[in-house]
Design an enzyme around this catalytic site. Sequence first.
Site, PDB file in Angstrom:
ATOM      1  CB  CYS A  74      -0.904  -0.012   1.228  1.00  0.00           C
ATOM      2  SG  CYS A  74      -1.754   1.563   1.537  1.00  0.00           S
ATOM      3  N   GLY A  75       0.679   2.117  -0.947  1.00  0.00           N
ATOM      4  CA  GLY A  75       1.527   3.291  -1.054  1.00  0.00           C
ATOM      5  C   GLY A  75       1.463   4.198   0.159  1.00  0.00           C
ATOM      6  CG  HIS A 165      -4.655  -0.027  -8.955  1.00  0.00           C
ATOM      7  ND1 HIS A 165      -5.311   0.481  -7.859  1.00  0.00           N
ATOM      8  CD2 HIS A 165      -3.441  -0.419  -8.522  1.00  0.00           C
ATOM      9  CE1 HIS A 165      -4.508   0.405  -6.807  1.00  0.00           C
ATOM     10  NE2 HIS A 165      -3.372  -0.144  -7.184  1.00  0.00           N
ATOM     11  CG  ASN A 196      -7.077  -2.144  -5.238  1.00  0.00           C
ATOM     12  OD1 ASN A 196      -7.480  -2.220  -4.091  1.00  0.00           O
ATOM     13  ND2 ASN A 196      -5.997  -2.808  -5.649  1.00  0.00           N
ATOM     14  CD  GLU A 214      -7.432   1.023  -0.645  1.00  0.00           C
ATOM     15  OE1 GLU A 214      -6.562   0.121  -0.602  1.00  0.00           O
ATOM     16  OE2 GLU A 214      -7.379   2.048   0.061  1.00  0.00           O
ATOM     17  NE  ARG A 215      -6.573  -6.836  -4.052  1.00  0.00           N
ATOM     18  CZ  ARG A 215      -5.386  -7.271  -4.463  1.00  0.00           C
ATOM     19  NH1 ARG A 215      -5.306  -8.216  -5.377  1.00  0.00           N
ATOM     20  NH2 ARG A 215      -4.276  -6.757  -3.992  1.00  0.00           N
ATOM     21  CB  CYS A 223      -5.970   3.870  -2.821  1.00  0.00           C
ATOM     22  SG  CYS A 223      -5.074   2.418  -3.444  1.00  0.00           S
ATOM     23  N   GLY A 226      -3.307   3.350  -5.969  1.00  0.00           N
ATOM     24  CA  GLY A 226      -4.393   3.740  -6.860  1.00  0.00           C
ATOM     25  C   GLY A 226      -4.163   5.107  -7.473  1.00  0.00           C
TER      26      GLY A 226
END
Length: 279
Positions: A74-75, A165, A196, A214-215, A223, A226
Amino acid sequence: MKNLKFTKMHGAGNDYIYVNGLTENIENASQLAISLSNRNFGIGSDGLVLILPSNSCDFRMQMFNSDGSEAEMCGNATRCVGKYVYDNKLTDKKEITLETKAGIKYITLLEGDYKTRKITVDMGEPILDPTLIPVNITQNPVLNYPLNIDGKEWQISCISMGNPHAVVFTEGIKDFNLPILGPKFETNSIFPRKTNTEFIEVIDRNTLNMRVWERGAGETLACGTGACAAAVAAIFNGHCDRKIKIHLLGGDLDIEWRESNNHVYMTGEAVTVFEGTIL
């Protein structure tokens, strides 16, 4: 799990519970993520992030969504991990390497303090090959592919930033009923590992508005991967230049897709909300 120390942090409103796995013994992290993420009976978060030792990097990150599923990375969480390890004196470096299931990420700490710090993450190269995203479409790259959802055709651009994504350029995103619409994208049969989904409005050559489903977590306030995927899709589709500010529900992220090395750079704040102990 008793006497477990944790820190609640967020990046642009994308909030996770962070645990120092170098000192804490975590059992059944998936179930722990479910119970702690509950916003009524737990701490409340989009998931759980464990900070662990690494054989190849300064640290390793393992993360679980609020439904207990493990995510590649996750960014926004990578920024918070960088802040966490520096704040808690696990390192004195301001340039940190982080091992994730989506590869090594490079974190640079910028200005800030114990409460809030701005951080840049080198997110690496975007993945456009549909077999690697993965998405069951032969078109390569997957740009403006027509996907039928409940009789309506949506144009999707598919990109991976270490996780899948589907980016949709559209209008009126503030009025979308994402709890109804989002799962229909997430679980569509063309996405073998789910996806996502970013719903994007183009404001100008350097600005986007974004909502995200988000998945494994549902709609979140931000996100990071994302936002990176949305920026790449916007550039590929000719909507934007290579430096883009993205407005998310929880705040702004600055994304740059550098032509010189094909890497995507994400800059935003990491914020410490509170610390505590689970009794």
